[in-house]
Design a protein around this motif. Structure first.
Motif, short mmCIF file in Angstrom:
data_model
loop_
_atom_site.label_atom_id
_atom_site.label_comp_id
_atom_site.label_asym_id
_atom_site.label_seq_id
_atom_site.Cartn_x
_atom_site.Cartn_y
_atom_site.Cartn_z
N HIS A 117 -3.09 14.03 3.49
CA HIS A 117 -3.31 14.96 2.38
C HIS A 117 -2.09 14.99 1.45
O HIS A 117 -2.23 14.94 0.22
CB HIS A 117 -3.62 16.36 2.90
CG HIS A 117 -3.74 17.38 1.81
ND1 HIS A 117 -4.84 17.44 0.97
CD2 HIS A 117 -2.90 18.36 1.41
CE1 HIS A 117 -4.66 18.41 0.09
NE2 HIS A 117 -3.48 18.99 0.35
N ALA A 118 -0.90 15.06 2.04
CA ALA A 118 0.33 15.11 1.23
C ALA A 118 0.49 13.81 0.44
O ALA A 118 0.84 13.85 -0.75
CB ALA A 118 1.54 15.33 2.13
N ALA A 119 0.22 12.68 1.05
CA ALA A 119 0.35 11.39 0.35
C ALA A 119 -0.63 11.31 -0.81
O ALA A 119 -0.25 10.89 -1.91
CB ALA A 119 0.11 10.24 1.33
N ARG A 120 -1.86 11.72 -0.60
CA ARG A 120 -2.85 11.69 -1.68
C ARG A 120 -2.47 12.65 -2.81
O ARG A 120 -2.66 12.35 -3.98
CB ARG A 120 -4.24 12.02 -1.15
CG ARG A 120 -4.80 10.89 -0.33
CD ARG A 120 -6.16 11.25 0.23
NE ARG A 120 -6.55 10.25 1.19
CZ ARG A 120 -7.63 9.51 1.08
NH1 ARG A 120 -8.43 9.66 0.05
NH2 ARG A 120 -7.91 8.61 2.00
N THR A 121 -1.91 13.80 -2.44
CA THR A 121 -1.48 14.76 -3.46
C THR A 121 -0.35 14.19 -4.30
O THR A 121 -0.36 14.29 -5.53
CB THR A 121 -1.04 16.08 -2.80
OG1 THR A 121 -2.16 16.62 -2.08
CG2 THR A 121 -0.56 17.08 -3.82
N VAL A 122 0.62 13.55 -3.65
CA VAL A 122 1.74 12.94 -4.37
C VAL A 122 1.24 11.87 -5.32
O VAL A 122 1.62 11.82 -6.49
CB VAL A 122 2.78 12.35 -3.39
CG1 VAL A 122 3.77 11.45 -4.09
CG2 VAL A 122 3.51 13.47 -2.65
N LEU A 123 0.35 11.00 -4.83
CA LEU A 123 -0.17 9.93 -5.67
C LEU A 123 -1.01 10.47 -6.83
O LEU A 123 -0.91 9.98 -7.96
CB LEU A 123 -0.98 8.95 -4.83
CG LEU A 123 -0.19 8.14 -3.81
CD1 LEU A 123 -1.12 7.33 -2.93
CD2 LEU A 123 0.82 7.24 -4.51
N ARG A 124 -1.81 11.48 -6.57
CA ARG A 124 -2.64 12.08 -7.62
C ARG A 124 -1.76 12.73 -8.69
O ARG A 124 -1.99 12.54 -9.88
CB ARG A 124 -3.57 13.12 -6.98
CG ARG A 124 -4.49 13.80 -7.96
CD ARG A 124 -5.37 14.83 -7.23
NE ARG A 124 -6.28 15.42 -8.15
CZ ARG A 124 -7.45 14.92 -8.48
NH1 ARG A 124 -7.87 13.82 -7.94
NH2 ARG A 124 -8.22 15.54 -9.35
N ASP A 125 -0.75 13.48 -8.25
CA ASP A 125 0.15 14.12 -9.21
C ASP A 125 0.91 13.08 -10.03
O ASP A 125 1.09 13.24 -11.23
CB ASP A 125 1.14 15.04 -8.49
CG ASP A 125 0.49 16.29 -7.93
OD1 ASP A 125 -0.69 16.55 -8.24
OD2 ASP A 125 1.17 17.00 -7.16
N HIS A 126 1.35 12.01 -9.37
CA HIS A 126 2.07 10.96 -10.08
C HIS A 126 1.17 10.28 -11.11
O HIS A 126 1.60 10.05 -12.25
CB HIS A 126 2.62 9.93 -9.10
CG HIS A 126 3.34 8.82 -9.76
ND1 HIS A 126 4.55 8.99 -10.41
CD2 HIS A 126 3.02 7.51 -9.91
CE1 HIS A 126 4.93 7.84 -10.92
NE2 HIS A 126 4.02 6.92 -10.64
N ASN B 195 0.85 -1.18 0.00
CA ASN B 195 0.00 0.00 0.00
C ASN B 195 0.89 1.24 0.00
O ASN B 195 1.37 1.69 1.05
CB ASN B 195 -0.92 -0.02 1.22
CG ASN B 195 -1.92 1.11 1.20
OD1 ASN B 195 -1.74 2.12 0.53
ND2 ASN B 195 -2.98 0.96 1.96
N ILE B 196 1.09 1.80 -1.18
CA ILE B 196 1.97 2.96 -1.34
C ILE B 196 1.44 4.15 -0.54
O ILE B 196 2.22 4.89 0.07
CB ILE B 196 2.13 3.34 -2.83
CG1 ILE B 196 2.71 2.17 -3.62
CG2 ILE B 196 2.97 4.59 -3.00
CD1 ILE B 196 4.10 1.75 -3.19
N GLU B 197 0.14 4.33 -0.52
CA GLU B 197 -0.42 5.46 0.22
C GLU B 197 -0.09 5.35 1.71
O GLU B 197 0.31 6.34 2.34
CB GLU B 197 -1.93 5.53 0.02
CG GLU B 197 -2.56 6.75 0.67
CD GLU B 197 -4.04 6.88 0.36
OE1 GLU B 197 -4.68 7.64 1.09
OE2 GLU B 197 -4.54 6.24 -0.58
N ALA B 198 -0.21 4.17 2.27
CA ALA B 198 0.11 3.98 3.69
C ALA B 198 1.59 4.24 3.96
O ALA B 198 1.95 4.83 4.99
CB ALA B 198 -0.27 2.57 4.13
#
Length: 68
Positions: free
Chosen positions: A22-31, A2-5
């Motif tokens: 929030h930062a993790a979701r932003t990184v994943l969304r941008d990627h 689980n990359i988000e975790a």
């Protein structure tokens, strides 16, 4: 895996749990968006265009969080 975790765990050291999430979701969304754009702009060899072009555009749209 689980990359988000993992990202939340790494980011939580310097942030509150909410900020880390929030930062993790932003990184994943941008990627995901960047990956979709890479797929859309990658030129396929001419022999593959007819076979894969529609599939690659579909795949890019599927993973792009900015695509409705």
């Amino acid at each position: 895996m689980n990359i988000e975790a993992i990202l939340i765990g790494l980011l939580s050291v310097a942030h509150t749990p909410e900020q880390a999430e929030h930062a993790a979701r932003t990184v994943l969304r941008d990627h995901a968006h960047q990956l979709a754009e890479t797929i859309r702009t990658t030129e396929l060899p001419e022999i593959q265009v007819d076979m894969f072009d529609n599939g690659t555009q579909w795949a890019a749209d599927l993973i792009d969080p900015d695509k409705p």
